[in-house]
Write a protein that holds these residues in place. Structure first.
Motif, PDB file in Angstrom:
ATOM      1  N   ARG A   1       0.843  -1.202   0.000  1.00 19.24           N
ATOM      2  CA  ARG A   1       0.000   0.000   0.000  1.00 19.24           C
ATOM      3  C   ARG A   1       0.877   1.250   0.000  1.00 19.24           C
ATOM      4  N   GLY A   2       0.265   2.368  -0.356  1.00 22.17           N
ATOM      5  CA  GLY A   2       0.984   3.636  -0.325  1.00 22.17           C
ATOM      6  C   GLY A   2       0.333   4.662  -1.234  1.00 22.17           C
ATOM      7  N   PRO A   3       0.843   5.896  -1.197  1.00 20.99           N
ATOM      8  CA  PRO A   3       0.249   6.986  -1.979  1.00 20.99           C
ATOM      9  C   PRO A   3       0.638   6.923  -3.444  1.00 20.99           C
ATOM     10  N   GLY A   4      -0.319   7.202  -4.310  1.00 24.49           N
ATOM     11  CA  GLY A   4      -0.054   7.248  -5.739  1.00 24.49           C
ATOM     12  C   GLY A   4      -1.014   8.204  -6.414  1.00 24.49           C
ATOM     13  N   GLY A   5      -1.074   8.138  -7.725  1.00 28.53           N
ATOM     14  CA  GLY A   5      -1.952   9.017  -8.479  1.00 28.53           C
ATOM     15  C   GLY A   5      -1.312  10.361  -8.780  1.00 28.53           C
ATOM     16  N   VAL A   6      -2.032  11.153  -9.557  1.00 29.93           N
ATOM     17  CA  VAL A   6      -1.542  12.478  -9.938  1.00 29.93           C
ATOM     18  C   VAL A   6      -1.838  13.451  -8.808  1.00 29.93           C
ATOM     19  N   GLY A   7      -0.787  13.971  -8.184  1.00 37.67           N
ATOM     20  CA  GLY A   7      -0.949  14.917  -7.099  1.00 37.67           C
ATOM     21  C   GLY A   7      -1.034  16.333  -7.616  1.00 37.67           C
TER      22      GLY A   7
ATOM     23  N   GLU B   1       7.574  11.300 -12.146  1.00 38.04           N
ATOM     24  CA  GLU B   1       7.978  10.084 -11.423  1.00 38.04           C
ATOM     25  C   GLU B   1       7.200   9.887 -10.134  1.00 38.04           C
ATOM     26  N   HIS B   2       6.537  10.943  -9.634  1.00 36.72           N
ATOM     27  CA  HIS B   2       5.736  10.833  -8.416  1.00 36.72           C
ATOM     28  C   HIS B   2       4.241  10.869  -8.719  1.00 36.72           C
TER      29      HIS B   2
ATOM     30  N   LEU C   1     -13.245   7.967 -20.466  1.00 36.12           N
ATOM     31  CA  LEU C   1     -12.542   9.214 -20.181  1.00 36.12           C
ATOM     32  C   LEU C   1     -11.319   8.885 -19.330  1.00 36.12           C
ATOM     33  N   SER C   2     -10.133   8.979 -19.929  1.00 36.52           N
ATOM     34  CA  SER C   2      -8.894   8.575 -19.273  1.00 36.52           C
ATOM     35  C   SER C   2      -7.878   9.701 -19.346  1.00 36.52           C
ATOM     36  N   SER C   3      -6.814   9.564 -18.547  1.00 42.54           N
ATOM     37  CA  SER C   3      -5.710  10.520 -18.640  1.00 42.54           C
ATOM     38  C   SER C   3      -4.984  10.354 -19.968  1.00 42.54           C
ATOM     39  N   GLN C   4      -4.373  11.425 -20.406  1.00 39.98           N
ATOM     40  CA  GLN C   4      -3.633  11.362 -21.658  1.00 39.98           C
ATOM     41  C   GLN C   4      -2.366  10.529 -21.490  1.00 39.98           C
ATOM     42  N   ASP C   5      -1.961   9.901 -22.593  1.00 40.10           N
ATOM     43  CA  ASP C   5      -0.784   9.034 -22.573  1.00 40.10           C
ATOM     44  C   ASP C   5       0.502   9.852 -22.675  1.00 40.10           C
ATOM     45  N   VAL C   6       0.745  10.664 -21.656  1.00 36.25           N
ATOM     46  CA  VAL C   6       1.965  11.476 -21.592  1.00 36.25           C
ATOM     47  C   VAL C   6       2.489  11.432 -20.164  1.00 36.25           C
ATOM     48  N   PRO C   7       3.796  11.569 -19.958  1.00 30.82           N
ATOM     49  CA  PRO C   7       4.297  11.741 -18.597  1.00 30.82           C
ATOM     50  C   PRO C   7       3.633  12.962 -17.970  1.00 30.82           C
ATOM     51  N   THR C   8       3.235  12.854 -16.719  1.00 33.74           N
ATOM     52  CA  THR C   8       2.518  13.955 -16.070  1.00 33.74           C
ATOM     53  C   THR C   8       3.420  15.179 -15.956  1.00 33.74           C
ATOM     54  N   PRO C   9       3.011  16.319 -16.516  1.00 36.73           N
ATOM     55  CA  PRO C   9       3.856  17.520 -16.459  1.00 36.73           C
ATOM     56  C   PRO C   9       3.969  18.069 -15.038  1.00 36.73           C
ATOM     57  N   TYR C  10       5.051  18.785 -14.778  1.00 36.06           N
ATOM     58  CA  TYR C  10       5.193  19.463 -13.484  1.00 36.06           C
ATOM     59  C   TYR C  10       4.328  20.713 -13.437  1.00 36.06           C
ATOM     60  N   SER C  11       4.192  21.402 -14.541  1.00 36.94           N
ATOM     61  CA  SER C  11       3.379  22.610 -14.613  1.00 36.94           C
ATOM     62  C   SER C  11       1.947  22.310 -14.162  1.00 36.94           C
ATOM     63  N   GLY C  12       1.430  23.105 -13.228  1.00 35.52           N
ATOM     64  CA  GLY C  12       0.088  22.876 -12.718  1.00 35.52           C
ATOM     65  C   GLY C  12      -0.978  22.958 -13.794  1.00 35.52           C
ATOM     66  N   ILE C  13      -0.850  23.910 -14.692  1.00 35.82           N
ATOM     67  CA  ILE C  13      -1.837  24.082 -15.760  1.00 35.82           C
ATOM     68  C   ILE C  13      -1.804  22.886 -16.708  1.00 35.82           C
ATOM     69  N   LEU C  14      -0.593  22.476 -17.103  1.00 40.00           N
ATOM     70  CA  LEU C  14      -0.474  21.335 -18.010  1.00 40.00           C
ATOM     71  C   LEU C  14      -0.887  20.034 -17.319  1.00 40.00           C
ATOM     72  N   GLU C  15      -0.551  19.908 -16.057  1.00 44.01           N
ATOM     73  CA  GLU C  15      -0.942  18.716 -15.298  1.00 44.01           C
ATOM     74  C   GLU C  15      -2.459  18.559 -15.295  1.00 44.01           C
ATOM     75  N   GLU C  16      -3.177  19.640 -15.048  1.00 44.41           N
ATOM     76  CA  GLU C  16      -4.637  19.602 -15.018  1.00 44.41           C
ATOM     77  C   GLU C  16      -5.213  19.185 -16.366  1.00 44.41           C
ATOM     78  N   MET C  17      -4.540  19.588 -17.435  1.00 48.87           N
ATOM     79  CA  MET C  17      -5.026  19.260 -18.780  1.00 48.87           C
ATOM     80  C   MET C  17      -4.888  17.782 -19.117  1.00 48.87           C
ATOM     81  N   THR C  18      -3.997  17.079 -18.423  1.00 47.65           N
ATOM     82  CA  THR C  18      -3.800  15.652 -18.724  1.00 47.65           C
ATOM     83  C   THR C  18      -4.808  14.766 -18.013  1.00 47.65           C
ATOM     84  N   VAL C  19      -5.501  15.303 -16.999  1.00 50.00           N
ATOM     85  CA  VAL C  19      -6.418  14.511 -16.173  1.00 50.00           C
ATOM     86  C   VAL C  19      -7.860  14.944 -16.458  1.00 50.00           C
TER      87      VAL C  19
END
Length: 325
Positions: A116-122, A128-129, A291-309
């Motif tokens: 068990r442990g924390p995961g997902g898009v924070g 990598e996190h 409706l799924s997340s985009q097939d890209v590494p999750t960006p660090y940018s908050g705006i771009l991160e939101e767009m992937t989810v």
């Protein structure tokens, strides 16, 4: 009934099971004196000692292998990943050992281990996190996978996972740890193989899990105000899928939309869509939407991160498009 945070509900589950069964122990980085990176094990080391709350080196493959060996010889270990993405370093141990030893030993060994442990898009945790490992582990024979979404089911699922004779992976979302809910004072457990009907409806079945449960609920409030009647199912059990509950819902609504934070390619949604098409094709009045997340590494940018989810507004639009067509 006391109101507790989700991470406190997980701690209550571990505390109650350690009190009930002296074979239960916890292994991981900083799970002892520090109390875990998200404080799930805070205070347990002082109560149960360094051997039952074992602080390990930063070596996921080593301490996961140690836990599997301990499970084979009679203990019931809980492995905490400081971040679930780090457990990719222990993929061999989880897949080739925990998942298969009962079979490859001819039933001579069981591996009652919880990972068990924390995961997902924070929020701006970087690629990598922000891993969603359910897509990695779903194809491994012998593993059970469950995803908690509320303090209530987090506690009940973890207690059941600890008592299970099977290796269980419990997915916790990093953004849900501070979610509050009233919990019963009496001890309880929940099934590791059942979905939850969160909201009953007649127009469309919304299938989701983990953090997306709350995005779907936000969307449902908007949809209900506009005259739509969605049914919401929290999958909870990602492996095996509760096709009984899912089938009952789709036979009523005849429409299905899957909402997940997992990636589109090879994700839980892809597996679920295939199962629905195989078993319930004649019940559908419209193609399944996923409706799924985009097939890209999750960006660090908050705006771009939101767009992937997937966001609630996209869920609202998907329901309208399906129900109005």
């Amino acid at each position: 009934m006391a109101q507790v945070l989700l991470y406190e509900a997980l701690r209550e589950a571990i505390l109650e099971e350690m009190e009930r069964d002296p074979r239960v122990c916890v292994m991981g980085e900083d799970v002892g004196h520090y109390g875990g990176s998200y404080k799930v094990t805070k205070g347990l080391c002082e109560r149960y000692g360094d051997l039952r709350l074992l602080d390990t080196p930063i070596a996921e493959n080593s301490f996961t292998g140690l836990a599997i060996g301990a499970a084979m010889t009679g203990l019931r270990p809980i492995v905490e990943g400081m971040n679930m993405g780090f457990l990719l370093l222990a993929f061999n141990q989880i897949a080739n050992n925990a998942g298969m030893l009962h079979y490859t030993s001819g039933g001579n060994f069981t591996t009652p281990i919880v990972v068990r442990g924390p995961g997902g898009v924070g929020r701006q945790l970087g690629a990598e996190h922000s891993q969603r490992l359910e897509s990695y582990f779903q194809s491994v024979p012998g593993l059970q996978m469950v995803a908690c979404s509320t303090p209530y089911n987090a506690k009940g699922l973890l207690k059941s996972a600890i008592r299970s004779e099977n290796p269980v992976i419990l997915f916790e979302h990093v953004l849900l740890y501070n979610l509050k809910e009233h919990l019963p004072e009496a001890s309880y457990t929940l099934s590791l193989e059942r979905a939850e009907v969160v909201r009953s409806g007649n127009d469309v079945t919304l299938l989701t899990y983990s953090r997306m449960r709350h995005h779907v609920l936000q969307a449902a409030r908007i949809l209900v105000d506009q005259g739509y009647d969605p049914e919401i199912i929290d999958l909870i059990s990602l492996k095996p899928l509760d096709m009984g509950t899912i089938a009952t819902s789709i036979r009523k609504t005849h429409r299905a939309i899957i909402v997940e934070e997992c990636m589109r390619t090879g994700g839980i949604g892809a597996t679920l869509r295939a199962s629905i098409m195989e078993h319930l094709f004649d019940e559908l009045d419209a193609p399944i939407a996923c409706l799924s997340s985009q097939d890209v590494p999750t960006p660090y940018s908050g705006i771009l991160e939101e767009m992937t989810v997937i966001q609630p507004s996209q869920i609202v639009q998907a329901v309208k498009s399906m129900c109005d067509s």
